[in-house]
Scaffold this active site. Sequence first.
Site, PDB file in Angstrom:
ATOM      1  N   HIS A   1       0.876  -1.177   0.000  1.00  0.00           N
ATOM      2  CA  HIS A   1       0.000   0.000   0.000  1.00  0.00           C
ATOM      3  C   HIS A   1       0.909   1.221   0.000  1.00  0.00           C
ATOM      4  O   HIS A   1       1.629   1.459   0.962  1.00  0.00           O
ATOM      5  CB  HIS A   1      -0.890  -0.029   1.243  1.00  0.00           C
ATOM      6  CG  HIS A   1      -1.798   1.159   1.384  1.00  0.00           C
ATOM      7  ND1 HIS A   1      -2.472   1.715   0.321  1.00  0.00           N
ATOM      8  CD2 HIS A   1      -2.153   1.893   2.476  1.00  0.00           C
ATOM      9  CE1 HIS A   1      -3.198   2.739   0.758  1.00  0.00           C
ATOM     10  NE2 HIS A   1      -3.014   2.864   2.058  1.00  0.00           N
TER      11      HIS A   1
ATOM     12  N   GLY B   1      -5.718   3.902  -1.374  1.00  0.00           N
ATOM     13  CA  GLY B   1      -5.103   5.208  -1.475  1.00  0.00           C
ATOM     14  C   GLY B   1      -5.597   6.061  -2.623  1.00  0.00           C
ATOM     15  O   GLY B   1      -5.030   7.118  -2.899  1.00  0.00           O
TER      16      GLY B   1
ATOM     17  N   GLU C   1      -7.653  -2.123  -3.173  1.00  0.00           N
ATOM     18  CA  GLU C   1      -8.507  -2.146  -1.980  1.00  0.00           C
ATOM     19  C   GLU C   1      -8.752  -0.739  -1.430  1.00  0.00           C
ATOM     20  O   GLU C   1      -8.284  -0.388  -0.349  1.00  0.00           O
ATOM     21  CB  GLU C   1      -7.893  -3.040  -0.895  1.00  0.00           C
ATOM     22  CG  GLU C   1      -6.478  -2.673  -0.508  1.00  0.00           C
ATOM     23  CD  GLU C   1      -5.932  -3.560   0.598  1.00  0.00           C
ATOM     24  OE1 GLU C   1      -5.398  -3.005   1.560  1.00  0.00           O
ATOM     25  OE2 GLU C   1      -6.022  -4.785   0.482  1.00  0.00           O
ATOM     26  N   PRO C   2      -9.505   0.074  -2.165  1.00  0.00           N
ATOM     27  CA  PRO C   2      -9.815   1.404  -1.633  1.00  0.00           C
ATOM     28  C   PRO C   2     -10.656   1.319  -0.366  1.00  0.00           C
ATOM     29  O   PRO C   2     -11.433   0.384  -0.170  1.00  0.00           O
ATOM     30  CB  PRO C   2     -10.612   2.066  -2.770  1.00  0.00           C
ATOM     31  CG  PRO C   2     -10.390   1.197  -3.970  1.00  0.00           C
ATOM     32  CD  PRO C   2     -10.124  -0.177  -3.456  1.00  0.00           C
ATOM     33  N   GLY C   3     -10.514   2.300   0.468  1.00  0.00           N
ATOM     34  CA  GLY C   3     -11.388   2.474   1.625  1.00  0.00           C
ATOM     35  C   GLY C   3     -12.051   3.830   1.534  1.00  0.00           C
ATOM     36  O   GLY C   3     -13.244   3.957   1.256  1.00  0.00           O
TER      37      GLY C   3
ATOM     38  N   ARG D   1     -10.938  13.533  12.587  1.00  0.00           N
ATOM     39  CA  ARG D   1      -9.868  13.858  11.654  1.00  0.00           C
ATOM     40  C   ARG D   1      -9.347  15.301  11.771  1.00  0.00           C
ATOM     41  O   ARG D   1      -8.131  15.528  11.750  1.00  0.00           O
ATOM     42  CB  ARG D   1     -10.310  13.562  10.218  1.00  0.00           C
ATOM     43  CG  ARG D   1     -10.616  12.086   9.968  1.00  0.00           C
ATOM     44  CD  ARG D   1     -11.054  11.812   8.527  1.00  0.00           C
ATOM     45  NE  ARG D   1      -9.913  11.926   7.624  1.00  0.00           N
ATOM     46  CZ  ARG D   1      -9.750  12.908   6.760  1.00  0.00           C
ATOM     47  NH1 ARG D   1     -10.638  13.899   6.675  1.00  0.00           N
ATOM     48  NH2 ARG D   1      -8.690  12.932   5.982  1.00  0.00           N
TER      49      ARG D   1
ATOM     50  N   CYS E   1     -14.664  19.058  26.446  1.00  0.00           N
ATOM     51  CA  CYS E   1     -13.780  19.818  27.338  1.00  0.00           C
ATOM     52  C   CYS E   1     -12.343  19.667  26.855  1.00  0.00           C
ATOM     53  O   CYS E   1     -11.495  19.086  27.534  1.00  0.00           O
ATOM     54  CB  CYS E   1     -13.945  19.334  28.775  1.00  0.00           C
ATOM     55  SG  CYS E   1     -13.131  20.400  29.975  1.00  0.00           S
ATOM     56  N   GLU E   2     -12.081  20.163  25.640  1.00  0.00           N
ATOM     57  CA  GLU E   2     -10.778  20.098  24.990  1.00  0.00           C
ATOM     58  C   GLU E   2     -10.609  21.318  24.096  1.00  0.00           C
ATOM     59  O   GLU E   2     -11.475  21.598  23.271  1.00  0.00           O
ATOM     60  CB  GLU E   2     -10.644  18.834  24.134  1.00  0.00           C
ATOM     61  CG  GLU E   2     -10.490  17.554  24.912  1.00  0.00           C
ATOM     62  CD  GLU E   2      -9.154  17.456  25.626  1.00  0.00           C
ATOM     63  OE1 GLU E   2      -8.223  18.206  25.269  1.00  0.00           O
ATOM     64  OE2 GLU E   2      -9.060  16.627  26.553  1.00  0.00           O
TER      65      GLU E   2
ATOM     66  N   TYR F   1     -13.695   7.094   8.065  1.00  0.00           N
ATOM     67  CA  TYR F   1     -13.047   7.404   9.344  1.00  0.00           C
ATOM     68  C   TYR F   1     -13.852   8.426  10.143  1.00  0.00           C
ATOM     69  O   TYR F   1     -13.299   9.215  10.890  1.00  0.00           O
ATOM     70  CB  TYR F   1     -11.602   7.873   9.110  1.00  0.00           C
ATOM     71  CG  TYR F   1     -10.842   6.897   8.254  1.00  0.00           C
ATOM     72  CD1 TYR F   1     -10.469   5.664   8.765  1.00  0.00           C
ATOM     73  CD2 TYR F   1     -10.569   7.169   6.920  1.00  0.00           C
ATOM     74  CE1 TYR F   1      -9.817   4.731   7.964  1.00  0.00           C
ATOM     75  CE2 TYR F   1      -9.920   6.240   6.113  1.00  0.00           C
ATOM     76  CZ  TYR F   1      -9.551   5.032   6.647  1.00  0.00           C
ATOM     77  OH  TYR F   1      -8.917   4.103   5.853  1.00  0.00           O
TER      78      TYR F   1
END
Length: 432
Positions: free
Chosen positions: A191, A230, A271-273, A316, A346-347, A382
């Site tokens: 990959h 990718g 194998e794309p995601g 992300r 709280c960040e 994601y």
Amino acid sequence: MAAHPLSDPAFLRALAAEIGTPFLFYEADVLRKRIATIRDLVAGPSLAARFAMKACSAHLVLREMQKSGVWIDAVSGNEVLRAKRAGFAMGAEPPVVLLTADVFRDNALDVIRSERVLPNLGSPGQLRTLAEAGYRGPVGLRVNPGFGHGHVRATDTGGPSSKHGIWLDDLLPLAAAAERDGFPVTLLHAHVGSGPEVEEFNENVARLALVFENLLPGLPSCSAVSFGGGLPHSYRDPSFAPDLGPLGRTLRSAQESFRTRTGRDIRVEIEPGRFFVAPCATVVARVADRKHTRTNEKGEGHGFLMVDAGFVDLVRPAMYGAFHRISVVGDRLGPPEAWAVAGPLCESGDVFTRDAAEIVQPRDLPTPEPGDFVLLHDAGAYGAVMSSNYNSLGRAPQVWWEEGRATLMSRRETLDDVVAAECEEPLRTTSL
């Protein structure tokens, strides 16, 4: 033409009244178009596409892949079992589900033994682990060819700084030892892309084809190679459609070269995601408040739209400054202003409008009223899979939209869901 459902404030208010906000909204037709694009790319004998299901493991998404003849690349034992629940065939002949891992953990070894899926190994010591677990059978090997590209440095997929794969110079000696020990190497995998520009991605694939061509004569049992995923997806331009024609020609040319070099028909896989699923889902959040900060005598500072989605729902931007398009939906929006969009956690890092250096970067957005909606686009990859219960928040519900009908894919998690694994069970191990 009917208005898009996410542009209709009345529709969003009705849906929010039923399931609350935030939620993820999946569009079946968008997903199916991406699946069709990939199926066209691999049309022909001995070509196959897998879905890297780590990008999105929702059962209705998996079901669409299964119905379309797309195979699966899983990265954990539970992902294999989720694929099985969605109707994917188990076993290694053919390897409809591939289990790719650098380290086996939890139930991965048990699943390999029970389901006989093909293990794709990214670290040499995994052969020893398989042997100790009593497994003998075919394996795949993931090679680190010494080059690769991530869309940020945190996602390097090849080269000296990447943790993935077996270093190129070590692969053939390892494969020979594996064959002697009862582990025929039936698949070769790499990959080298994770969202670079399409031209660079194509160049890397062509370069990888030469690496495979030189390795295959030393792998007598190998019947398939995977070029990984990718494929580029543009998070900034929804109209961008990469020209995949050159990639298809590269794959077919590589297949012919492999046949010439080895005398065998070699199946070629991709194998794309992200490419499959990124555009099919949107995070829908509600505006809770507007406020401003001021930092100098001129009153300069930032305007913040406070929304009820946070990095527990889409991590992300907080993780590495990833860009997601943002739009605002309401009945009476005010004129555009420079707004930073921030969440409830709280960040300090719970801000969706950040640049590549992770600095707050406001965007010109229409000015909403509290109760209006903010949409975070291209969250299908994601998004839900990297969500969390941080701050003890329940994961957001997921909605499937198909032919004018909304279906709840997963409900909002409750406190009982969040604490379900907590226990006070005595262990057999005693203190020293």
